[in-house]
Design a protein around this motif. Structure first.
Motif, PDB file in Angstrom:
ATOM      1  N   ASP A  82      -5.605  -8.559   7.387  1.00 52.59           N
ATOM      2  CA  ASP A  82      -4.869  -8.438   6.135  1.00 52.59           C
ATOM      3  C   ASP A  82      -5.303  -7.186   5.381  1.00 52.59           C
ATOM      4  O   ASP A  82      -6.492  -6.883   5.279  1.00 52.59           O
ATOM      5  N   GLY A  83      -4.324  -6.455   4.883  1.00 54.25           N
ATOM      6  CA  GLY A  83      -4.619  -5.228   4.154  1.00 54.25           C
ATOM      7  C   GLY A  83      -4.874  -4.037   5.059  1.00 54.25           C
ATOM      8  O   GLY A  83      -5.202  -2.949   4.582  1.00 54.25           O
ATOM      9  N   PHE A  84      -4.695  -4.212   6.366  1.00 58.60           N
ATOM     10  CA  PHE A  84      -4.983  -3.114   7.286  1.00 58.60           C
ATOM     11  C   PHE A  84      -3.856  -2.982   8.326  1.00 58.60           C
ATOM     12  O   PHE A  84      -2.886  -2.277   8.060  1.00 58.60           O
ATOM     13  N   PRO A 160       1.917   2.333   4.521  1.00 59.16           N
ATOM     14  CA  PRO A 160       2.359   1.005   4.932  1.00 59.16           C
ATOM     15  C   PRO A 160       3.681   1.091   5.693  1.00 59.16           C
ATOM     16  O   PRO A 160       4.580   1.828   5.296  1.00 59.16           O
ATOM     17  N   ILE A 182      -0.172  -2.575   7.462  1.00 60.98           N
ATOM     18  CA  ILE A 182       0.326  -3.622   6.545  1.00 60.98           C
ATOM     19  C   ILE A 182      -0.378  -3.604   5.192  1.00 60.98           C
ATOM     20  O   ILE A 182      -0.142  -4.484   4.361  1.00 60.98           O
ATOM     21  N   GLN A 184      -2.970  -1.106   2.140  1.00 57.42           N
ATOM     22  CA  GLN A 184      -3.237   0.193   1.521  1.00 57.42           C
ATOM     23  C   GLN A 184      -3.447   1.260   2.610  1.00 57.42           C
ATOM     24  O   GLN A 184      -4.225   1.073   3.552  1.00 57.42           O
ATOM     25  N   ALA A 185      -2.726   2.352   2.469  1.00 58.83           N
ATOM     26  CA  ALA A 185      -2.695   3.402   3.494  1.00 58.83           C
ATOM     27  C   ALA A 185      -4.084   3.795   4.006  1.00 58.83           C
ATOM     28  O   ALA A 185      -4.900   4.308   3.237  1.00 58.83           O
ATOM     29  N   PRO A 186      -4.356   3.584   5.312  1.00 55.51           N
ATOM     30  CA  PRO A 186      -5.640   4.025   5.888  1.00 55.51           C
ATOM     31  C   PRO A 186      -5.534   5.494   6.311  1.00 55.51           C
ATOM     32  O   PRO A 186      -5.502   5.816   7.495  1.00 55.51           O
ATOM     33  N   MET A 203      10.090  -5.128   6.345  1.00 51.96           N
ATOM     34  CA  MET A 203       8.653  -5.047   6.074  1.00 51.96           C
ATOM     35  C   MET A 203       8.132  -6.381   5.523  1.00 51.96           C
ATOM     36  O   MET A 203       6.975  -6.752   5.745  1.00 51.96           O
ATOM     37  N   ASP A 204       9.001  -7.123   4.830  1.00 51.52           N
ATOM     38  CA  ASP A 204       8.611  -8.459   4.364  1.00 51.52           C
ATOM     39  C   ASP A 204       8.325  -9.373   5.559  1.00 51.52           C
ATOM     40  O   ASP A 204       7.432 -10.211   5.508  1.00 51.52           O
ATOM     41  N   GLN A 207       4.954  -8.623   6.968  1.00 47.03           N
ATOM     42  CA  GLN A 207       3.890  -9.253   6.172  1.00 47.03           C
ATOM     43  C   GLN A 207       3.720 -10.735   6.513  1.00 47.03           C
ATOM     44  O   GLN A 207       2.702 -11.332   6.176  1.00 47.03           O
ATOM     45  N   ASP A 280       1.523   9.718  -4.990  1.00 50.35           N
ATOM     46  CA  ASP A 280       0.939   9.266  -3.735  1.00 50.35           C
ATOM     47  C   ASP A 280       2.082   9.198  -2.723  1.00 50.35           C
ATOM     48  O   ASP A 280       3.043   8.460  -2.926  1.00 50.35           O
ATOM     49  N   CYS A 282       2.433   7.716  -0.132  1.00 47.97           N
ATOM     50  CA  CYS A 282       2.675   6.364   0.399  1.00 47.97           C
ATOM     51  C   CYS A 282       3.238   5.411  -0.647  1.00 47.97           C
ATOM     52  O   CYS A 282       3.387   4.218  -0.400  1.00 47.97           O
ATOM     53  N   GLN A 283       3.507   5.930  -1.824  1.00 48.64           N
ATOM     54  CA  GLN A 283       3.985   5.073  -2.914  1.00 48.64           C
ATOM     55  C   GLN A 283       5.365   5.536  -3.374  1.00 48.64           C
ATOM     56  O   GLN A 283       5.709   5.413  -4.545  1.00 48.64           O
TER      57      GLN A 283
ATOM     58  N   ASP B  82       8.740  -6.351  -2.256  1.00 49.72           N
ATOM     59  CA  ASP B  82       7.835  -6.044  -1.151  1.00 49.72           C
ATOM     60  C   ASP B  82       7.256  -4.647  -1.319  1.00 49.72           C
ATOM     61  O   ASP B  82       7.953  -3.694  -1.660  1.00 49.72           O
ATOM     62  N   MET B 132      -7.340  11.334  -7.116  1.00 49.38           N
ATOM     63  CA  MET B 132      -6.055  11.959  -7.472  1.00 49.38           C
ATOM     64  C   MET B 132      -5.570  11.526  -8.860  1.00 49.38           C
ATOM     65  O   MET B 132      -4.884  12.283  -9.553  1.00 49.38           O
ATOM     66  N   PRO B 160      -4.247  -3.137  -4.325  1.00 56.21           N
ATOM     67  CA  PRO B 160      -3.683  -4.393  -3.827  1.00 56.21           C
ATOM     68  C   PRO B 160      -4.585  -5.579  -4.193  1.00 56.21           C
ATOM     69  O   PRO B 160      -5.809  -5.497  -4.072  1.00 56.21           O
ATOM     70  N   GLN B 184       1.080  -0.819  -1.552  1.00 55.69           N
ATOM     71  CA  GLN B 184       0.361   0.423  -1.814  1.00 55.69           C
ATOM     72  C   GLN B 184       0.093   0.565  -3.320  1.00 55.69           C
ATOM     73  O   GLN B 184       0.998   0.421  -4.151  1.00 55.69           O
ATOM     74  N   ARG B 211      10.056 -13.051  -0.671  1.00 57.57           N
ATOM     75  CA  ARG B 211      10.937 -12.011  -1.210  1.00 57.57           C
ATOM     76  C   ARG B 211      12.349 -12.553  -1.030  1.00 57.57           C
ATOM     77  O   ARG B 211      12.714 -12.969   0.072  1.00 57.57           O
ATOM     78  N   GLN B 283      -9.021   1.412  -0.791  1.00 62.97           N
ATOM     79  CA  GLN B 283      -9.086   1.229   0.653  1.00 62.97           C
ATOM     80  C   GLN B 283     -10.527   0.904   1.069  1.00 62.97           C
ATOM     81  O   GLN B 283     -10.966   1.283   2.159  1.00 62.97           O
TER      82      GLN B 283
END
Lengths: 291, 291
Positions: A82-84, A160, A182, A184-186, A203-204, A207, A280, A282-283, B82, B132, B160, B184, B211, B283
């Motif tokens: 989760d979160g990765f 993500p 899935i 926060q962006a690694p 994407m839902d 998850q 960001d 990714c956002q 989502d 940032m 998150p 994100q 969702r 992260q």
């Protein structure tokens, strides 16, 4: 009476048939090439992935070959942190982790394709310069990318929904396993992994892939508890009536640049104090519509 | 025979009973104050939230009061976007969105508590400077924070799992609705929202919140399709046998600092090229263990 029905039928055809052709402004949305779309069917729902051969041509070719050989059908997401990432794509030995599919199939080993794309002629929409992890970030055809300061290298960023190929420690060891980001962006994985696509729909559902009790390395203790891949298809292999009419927002338009600018400036009164004027990569959502 | 059984029973008691007391090194883990823990029970599973009165004391007090009055039980997550937030906490008018609970209850309106914490005496573990979005980021007692360059202001960052209070455009308009960040990090919301806690357990269950088809503002068209809150309790109000024995990693230890350094340096051979030596505050996992 029959004339009226026929007229009605024709009228319905006129309204319905061309609606998706006329309602969507093709200068703002593009239709992804069905040869590059994967339909990933899980019991939790459908996920659509757009692959990008510009960035990882050999990976895309191999994935398509494996998909066309039904390689993935029935396999389980065996490592979901989760979160990765959510990871799938090979059989698992109940005792030792990977059943040595990869070792047995050296011919499947892929060269790393992380920074090989020639993007000189591709329209790039700048998002942030510098970004915390790269000299520049931005979009190329809906995909999130980063560049070095000389613009000589471009790579897909780990946001993500991004899908990349798992590998062992050595760079050229990817074969069949893939991961979907899935959480926060690694971004620390940027440019050392072969990213070959991104989730453009569902994407839902990604998850909803099950997180299950795992060993220290993240692999599930009891594989049968995981979420199974019912089927993966290349969209263009499906009968026309099974192919969704899907469009994705273009990211090199004036409208999209305006959206970026609005996200940066936050003129909306909700922002009673304005945030730092940074974005960001990714956002930033990129719209997908199923017509 | 009976002696042997008794000895066995005693032996089992000796091994099992004090295990959580002895196996966990209290210098590395802390037990959160049960007065600050919320057990949020959904049909998809349990979520545990640690509230932080240092950063938003009036918000924490009001949430506890509402929880103790069963205000949230039976309400639905009515806005779940989502990759962004899952929001709940008020009734919805089928036509117009919010049933004017908030307007009827002006007495519930809270002052914004986004940058009021006095953290001078709190151990701060630096993660990134500059980040940032802020001059500095780091941890205070497991919570992700940012600071300005003068160290005069500290605020909780939107990573998150963070939980904050929804509001209208004006800053002092939060009443009962809350949101949990599920995608994100929307760091552009930092320091203009009252963040009052974070999910320390069950983030996978948060991701299972449904969702559903939504209106333009994200509110569900058909509220009955959403995920319902079965119950929220303050942990300390529950009978002892219903309280989980939960510990959270300390973030001001040598071990945690070493973990940060390892995440930055990536000595593992998997990183055949090292990433930029920066860390995204959102992260960095902080361990929670249920004993």
């Amino acid at each position: 009476m029959s004339t009226r029905i026929n007229l009605l039928v024709i009228f319905i055809l006129i309204i319905n048939l061309p609606s998706y052709a006329t309602n969507i402004d093709k200068s703002l949305y593009r239709t992804p090439n069905a040869d590059n779309l994967l339909y990933l069917e899980l019991d939790v729902g459908l996920i659509i992935i757009e692959m990008n051969p510009l960035f990882a041509p050999k990976h895309v070719a191999q994935i398509k070959k494996l998909v066309r050989n039904d390689f993935y059908n029935g396999l389980t997401f065996y490592r979901v942190i989760d979160g990765f990432v959510a990871q799938a794509g090979t059989s698992i030995d109940e005792d030792n982790g990977h059943l040595d599919f990869e070792i047995k199939n050296k011919s499947l080993q892929l060269p790393i394709e992380s920074r090989i794309a020639n993007t000189v002629n591709k329209p790039f929409t700048l998002v942030q310069s510098p970004d915390m992890f790269a000299a520049k970030t931005g979009f190329i055809e809906g995909f999130t990318v980063a560049k070095n300061s000389e613009d000589s290298l471009t790579w897909l960023t780990h946001c993500p929904g991004v899908i990349g190929m798992s590998r062992n420690n050595a760079p050229n060891t990817a074969t069949t396993d893939f991961y979907i980001v899935i959480g926060q962006a690694p971004r620390y994985l940027d440019s050392i992994m072969s990213v070959f696509g991104r989730v453009i729909y569902g994407m839902d559902n990604v998850q909803r892939i099950k997180r299950v009790n795992a060993k220290h390395n993240g692999n599930f203790i009891n594989l049968s508890e995981g979420t199974t891949i019912k089927n993966i298809s290349v969209a263009s292999d499906l009968p026309k009536d099974k192919q969704l009419n899907i469009v994705v927002e273009r990211t090199n338009t004036t409208r999209f640049r305006k959206k970026l600018s609005q996200r940066r400036m936050r003129a909306d009164p909700f922002f009673y104090e304005k945030p730092p004027q940074v974005l960001d990569i990714c956002q930033v959502p990129v719209e997908t519509i199923i017509l």
